[in-house]
Design a protein around this motif. Structure first.
Motif, PDB file in Angstrom:
ATOM      1  N   GLU A  28      41.819  49.658  38.376  1.00 44.88           N
ATOM      2  CA  GLU A  28      41.421  48.655  37.503  1.00 44.88           C
ATOM      3  C   GLU A  28      40.096  48.014  37.457  1.00 44.88           C
ATOM      4  OE1 GLU A  28      43.951  44.369  37.426  1.00 44.88           O
ATOM      5  OE2 GLU A  28      43.486  45.018  39.314  1.00 44.88           O
ATOM      6  N   ARG A  32      38.842  43.019  34.581  1.00 44.30           N
ATOM      7  CA  ARG A  32      40.105  42.764  34.588  1.00 44.30           C
ATOM      8  C   ARG A  32      40.800  41.931  35.785  1.00 44.30           C
ATOM      9  NH1 ARG A  32      43.296  47.618  33.063  1.00 44.30           N
ATOM     10  NH2 ARG A  32      42.469  46.906  30.771  1.00 44.30           N
ATOM     11  N   LYS A  33      40.277  42.570  36.907  1.00 45.54           N
ATOM     12  CA  LYS A  33      40.752  42.123  38.190  1.00 45.54           C
ATOM     13  C   LYS A  33      39.999  40.644  38.451  1.00 45.54           C
ATOM     14  CE  LYS A  33      40.789  43.102  43.146  1.00 45.54           C
ATOM     15  NZ  LYS A  33      40.358  43.762  44.249  1.00 45.54           N
ATOM     16  N   TYR A  35      39.279  38.511  36.043  1.00 51.48           N
ATOM     17  CA  TYR A  35      39.984  37.706  35.237  1.00 51.48           C
ATOM     18  C   TYR A  35      41.611  37.236  35.482  1.00 51.48           C
ATOM     19  CZ  TYR A  35      42.863  36.227  30.807  1.00 51.48           C
ATOM     20  OH  TYR A  35      43.611  35.560  30.028  1.00 51.48           O
ATOM     21  N   ASN A  36      42.292  38.184  36.023  1.00 50.73           N
ATOM     22  CA  ASN A  36      43.471  37.851  36.614  1.00 50.73           C
ATOM     23  C   ASN A  36      43.535  37.033  37.886  1.00 50.73           C
ATOM     24  OD1 ASN A  36      44.865  39.400  34.548  1.00 50.73           O
ATOM     25  ND2 ASN A  36      44.979  41.169  35.478  1.00 50.73           N
ATOM     26  N   GLU A  37      42.612  37.360  38.673  1.00 51.33           N
ATOM     27  CA  GLU A  37      42.708  36.597  39.850  1.00 51.33           C
ATOM     28  C   GLU A  37      41.954  35.124  39.965  1.00 51.33           C
ATOM     29  OE1 GLU A  37      41.107  39.273  43.098  1.00 51.33           O
ATOM     30  OE2 GLU A  37      42.837  40.715  42.984  1.00 51.33           O
ATOM     31  N   LYS A  40      42.322  33.339  35.016  1.00 50.02           N
ATOM     32  CA  LYS A  40      43.565  33.136  34.447  1.00 50.02           C
ATOM     33  C   LYS A  40      44.388  32.146  35.095  1.00 50.02           C
ATOM     34  CE  LYS A  40      47.418  35.492  32.394  1.00 50.02           C
ATOM     35  NZ  LYS A  40      48.648  34.887  32.914  1.00 50.02           N
ATOM     36  N   ASP A  44      46.007  29.065  33.191  1.00 43.86           N
ATOM     37  CA  ASP A  44      47.526  28.653  33.179  1.00 43.86           C
ATOM     38  C   ASP A  44      48.070  27.370  33.641  1.00 43.86           C
ATOM     39  OD1 ASP A  44      48.043  31.278  32.428  1.00 43.86           O
ATOM     40  OD2 ASP A  44      48.406  32.096  34.375  1.00 43.86           O
ATOM     41  N   TYR A 121      42.378  33.933  25.463  1.00 43.24           N
ATOM     42  CA  TYR A 121      43.310  33.434  26.393  1.00 43.24           C
ATOM     43  C   TYR A 121      44.349  32.827  25.465  1.00 43.24           C
ATOM     44  CZ  TYR A 121      46.284  30.933  29.671  1.00 43.24           C
ATOM     45  OH  TYR A 121      47.254  30.395  30.290  1.00 43.24           O
ATOM     46  N   GLU A 125      48.003  34.400  25.103  1.00 41.03           N
ATOM     47  CA  GLU A 125      49.043  33.737  25.868  1.00 41.03           C
ATOM     48  C   GLU A 125      49.976  32.557  25.209  1.00 41.03           C
ATOM     49  OE1 GLU A 125      49.846  34.838  29.023  1.00 41.03           O
ATOM     50  OE2 GLU A 125      48.063  36.375  28.884  1.00 41.03           O
TER      51      GLU A 125
END
Length: 160
Positions: A28, A32-33, A35-37, A40, A44, A121, A125
């Motif tokens: 990965e 990206r990691k 961003y996701n951890e 994001k 959210d 985003y 999303e």
């Protein structure tokens, strides 16, 4: 970290101009990691707890939600940054800079994303969330300088 065999395989594909057909699991990209951890989850939370309560359903389109016309996406970005401990400043060249808010509790401070990441985003999303357009006849941004006439043409100066 990528092992030697995988690295050699990838280098061969680069040299030959081909694409690997075998899926490489567990690779990965760092961004990206991150961003996701890191990026994001606060986004959210912000959209769910702070932004969606300010929206209203679109009167004609089902599933579409709108913010009041006083908002803009740039203003929402500033609201998001304030919620996580930053103040948005724009310089004369139009570049956006984030400055720490004095006295903001360090335990509540999060890493902020860029303006571009925020827009991506939002588009990915929340595609059904938009800002209501300003009503027609709103005199705030008209270009006719109060001339009351239609066309907005200027009178030409005559030579003496």
């Amino acid at each position: 970290r990528i092992g030697g065999d995988i690295m050699r395989t990838l280098q061969n594909h680069v040299n030959n101009g081909t694409t690997p057909t075998k899926k490489m699991n567990n690779l990965e990209p760092y961004w990206r990691k991150r961003y996701n951890e890191i990026i994001k989850p606060p986004l959210d939370l912000f959209f769910q707890q702070r932004l969606f309560p300010l929206t209203a359903a679109h009167p004609k389109l089902s599933g579409v939600y709108e913010l009041d016309s006083d908002w803009s996406k740039r203003k929402v970005y500033g609201f998001y940054c304030n919620a996580i401990g930053y103040e948005v400043k724009t310089d004369a060249g139009g570049k956006t800079k984030l400055e720490d808010i004095e006295g903001f509790p360090p335990s509540e401070k999060r890493e902020a994303c860029s303006w571009r990441t925020f827009l991506r985003y939002w588009t990915k999303e929340h595609p059904n969330l938009r800002v209501r357009s300003k009503p027609k006849g709103d005199g705030g941004n008209s270009n006719n300088n109060g001339s009351g006439g239609g066309g907005g043409t200027r009178g030409k100066k005559r030579k003496a």
